[in-house]
Design a protein around this motif. Structure first.
Motif, PDB file in Angstrom:
ATOM      1  N   LEU A  93       2.133   9.790   9.729  1.00  0.00           N
ATOM      2  CA  LEU A  93       1.900   8.666   8.827  1.00  0.00           C
ATOM      3  C   LEU A  93       0.574   8.852   8.106  1.00  0.00           C
ATOM      4  CD1 LEU A  93       2.623   4.943   9.420  1.00  0.00           C
ATOM      5  CD2 LEU A  93       0.393   5.601   8.529  1.00  0.00           C
ATOM      6  N   TYR A  94       0.605   8.695   6.779  1.00  0.00           N
ATOM      7  CA  TYR A  94      -0.590   8.749   5.947  1.00  0.00           C
ATOM      8  C   TYR A  94      -0.750   7.416   5.239  1.00  0.00           C
ATOM      9  CZ  TYR A  94      -0.381  13.829   6.531  1.00  0.00           C
ATOM     10  OH  TYR A  94      -0.336  15.097   7.060  1.00  0.00           O
ATOM     11  N   ILE A 151       5.661   3.019  -2.211  1.00  0.00           N
ATOM     12  CA  ILE A 151       4.803   3.176  -3.376  1.00  0.00           C
ATOM     13  C   ILE A 151       5.131   2.051  -4.346  1.00  0.00           C
ATOM     14  CG2 ILE A 151       6.404   4.836  -4.432  1.00  0.00           C
ATOM     15  CD1 ILE A 151       3.874   6.165  -5.668  1.00  0.00           C
ATOM     16  N   ASP A 152       4.101   1.294  -4.729  1.00  0.00           N
ATOM     17  CA  ASP A 152       4.281   0.107  -5.556  1.00  0.00           C
ATOM     18  C   ASP A 152       5.269  -0.830  -4.865  1.00  0.00           C
ATOM     19  OD1 ASP A 152       2.458   1.122  -7.383  1.00  0.00           O
ATOM     20  OD2 ASP A 152       4.011   2.110  -8.579  1.00  0.00           O
ATOM     21  N   LEU A 211      -2.488   7.029  -2.251  1.00  0.00           N
ATOM     22  CA  LEU A 211      -3.183   7.887  -1.296  1.00  0.00           C
ATOM     23  C   LEU A 211      -4.188   8.762  -2.036  1.00  0.00           C
ATOM     24  CD1 LEU A 211      -0.178   8.997   0.910  1.00  0.00           C
ATOM     25  CD2 LEU A 211      -2.152   7.730   1.728  1.00  0.00           C
ATOM     26  N   ARG A 212      -5.254   9.125  -1.352  1.00  0.00           N
ATOM     27  CA  ARG A 212      -6.287   9.965  -1.945  1.00  0.00           C
ATOM     28  C   ARG A 212      -5.847  11.422  -1.903  1.00  0.00           C
ATOM     29  NH1 ARG A 212     -10.931   8.844   1.262  1.00  0.00           N
ATOM     30  NH2 ARG A 212     -10.303  10.577   2.595  1.00  0.00           N
ATOM     31  N   PRO A 217       0.824  -1.214   0.000  1.00  0.00           N
ATOM     32  CA  PRO A 217       0.000   0.000   0.000  1.00  0.00           C
ATOM     33  C   PRO A 217       0.856   1.261   0.000  1.00  0.00           C
ATOM     34  CG  PRO A 217      -0.780  -1.571   1.641  1.00  0.00           C
ATOM     35  CD  PRO A 217       0.520  -2.092   1.140  1.00  0.00           C
ATOM     36  N   ASN A 218       0.310   2.312  -0.573  1.00  0.00           N
ATOM     37  CA  ASN A 218       0.991   3.594  -0.620  1.00  0.00           C
ATOM     38  C   ASN A 218       0.923   4.253   0.756  1.00  0.00           C
ATOM     39  OD1 ASN A 218       0.523   6.718  -2.471  1.00  0.00           O
ATOM     40  ND2 ASN A 218       2.313   5.890  -1.489  1.00  0.00           N
TER      41      ASN A 218
END
Length: 383
Positions: free
Chosen positions: A237-238, A271-272, A343-344, A196-197
């Motif tokens: 953290l996001y 990321i990825d 992430l949004r 997860p991102n």
């Protein structure tokens, strides 16, 4: 068990002059590819060259007149306020001294940066690492998606698995009135699978007003996840909505402590199938042995956790498996669903509200500074 990255450090300790550093960088820079012009040479006629020289001279004269006029105007204003030539120097001398000191400091920084780049070339050679003076292959980190003319300088790639690279990300930022080059160090480490991102936003180490921290650029702040203990003092953290448990599984307290010890002040992003650590230029690599050994220690420590991260599976993919699917097939594949891959971002309306709020703060600050500087001058002049 991760293999410790070894390093020969002669390149970081040997004497290196600015001239030698320039020769090393020039030798490592590939020659530009000549572009066909259709003509063997391009030379302006004599009359055009004379005209160009005259225009250049006139431009320099006009620029000098503008500068001298600005200085004379400043002296006249100061003399009108203090009614004394000596008093008028209260503004001029500090400004000139500051300008000269700033120019000297900028030249010194550029020379030191050139020496750091040359030492990186030598370090890569003596350790058998791959090196590229420049590449357009910029990592996909959110912290590297701003500005224009994005590129990577002084890319070092360690010849080992998983893939590990260290570089300097450079981008041009245009403020509307001027442009500036922004550089930051980064470490990119390949992961065994997509995850997860998740972003750990570095927090400033100095004092802050309350607990107010600017949210990550472009990210919906509602995705912030508070961590246990003192970790919130160093990072925010996001994670994507619905992936809070996954974030806590991946970023356990021992991993968070690892980043505090080795990557304080840096932003960490998954990321990825990449883990990317980015910080200010000179933070992860530089002219000192401690900077490189600290980064290599971080690499070795992260590699210790890759086996644990490789066990992660996206439970959301398990929940959508059709009823009656055998258990072996129902087990999620080592991948992440689309909802957790990124992430949004902030909506356009929320983004406009943030920009208006920031603009109001900036204008208010400028008004306060203007009032603090010029009101005393107007009062003194009126007397």
């Amino acid at each position: 068990m991760a293999m410790r990255v070894g390093m020969t450090t002669t390149a970081l300790t040997r004497p290196l002059s600015h001239r030698e550093a320039r020769e090393i960088i020039d030798a490592a820079t590939p020659a530009p590819t000549p572009q066909p012009t259709g003509r063997s040479s391009l030379k302006l006629p004599l009359g055009s060259r004379i005209q160009l020289g005259v225009l250049t001279t006139v431009a320099w004269i006009i620029g000098a007149v503008i500068v001298l006029s600005a200085i004379a105007g400043s002296i006249a204003i100061a003399m009108n306020v203090w009614h004394s030539p000596i008093g008028s120097l209260r503004w001029i001398i500090p400004i000139l001294v500051a300008a000269i000191a700033l120019g000297i400091l900028q030249q010194y920084e550029e020379r030191q940066r050139l020496i750091r780049r040359a030492r990186t070339v030598l370090l890569a050679r003596e350790n058998g690492w791959d090196f590229a003076i420049e590449t357009l292959a910029v990592p996909p980190a959110r912290s590297m998606k701003f500005g224009t003319e994005r590129k990577v300088l002084d890319l070092v790639r360690l010849r080992r698995a998983p893939r590990i690279e260290l570089g300097v990300f450079q981008t041009k930022v245009d403020s509307g009135k001027s442009t500036a080059l922004v550089r930051q160090d980064y470490l990119a480490l390949a992961l065994p699978q997509k995850l997860p991102n998740i972003v750990l936003q570095a927090l400033p180490t100095g004092p802050r007003i309350g607990n107010a921290v600017a949210p990550l650029n472009g990210v919906d702040p509602d995705q912030f996840l508070s961590l246990e203990g003192d970790f919130d003092k160093y990072f925010r953290l996001y994670c994507p909505p619905g992936y809070e448990r996954d974030a806590l599984y991946l970023f356990t307290p021992d991993i968070m402590a690892l980043f505090i010890d080795h990557a304080r002040g840096c932003t960490v992003e998954i990321i990825d199938n990449w883990l990317i650590v980015s910080g200010k230029e000179g933070r992860l690599r530089g002219a000192k042995i401690a900077q490189w050994t600290g980064t290599l220690d971080l690499i070795a420590a992260v590699e210790e956790k890759l086996e644990q991260w490789d066990q992660w599976r996206d439970d959301s993919k398990r929940r959508v498996a059709p009823r009656g699917t055998p258990r072996a097939l129902a087990r999620p594949k080592p991948d992440v669903a689309a909802a957790g891959a990124r992430l949004r971002d902030l909506s356009r309306a929320d983004h406009i509200k943030r920009q208006l709020a920031i603009g109001g703060i900036v204008l208010g600050s400028l008004a306060a500074v203007y009032a603090a500087i010029f009101i005393p001058i107007f009062i003194a002049d009126s007397r």
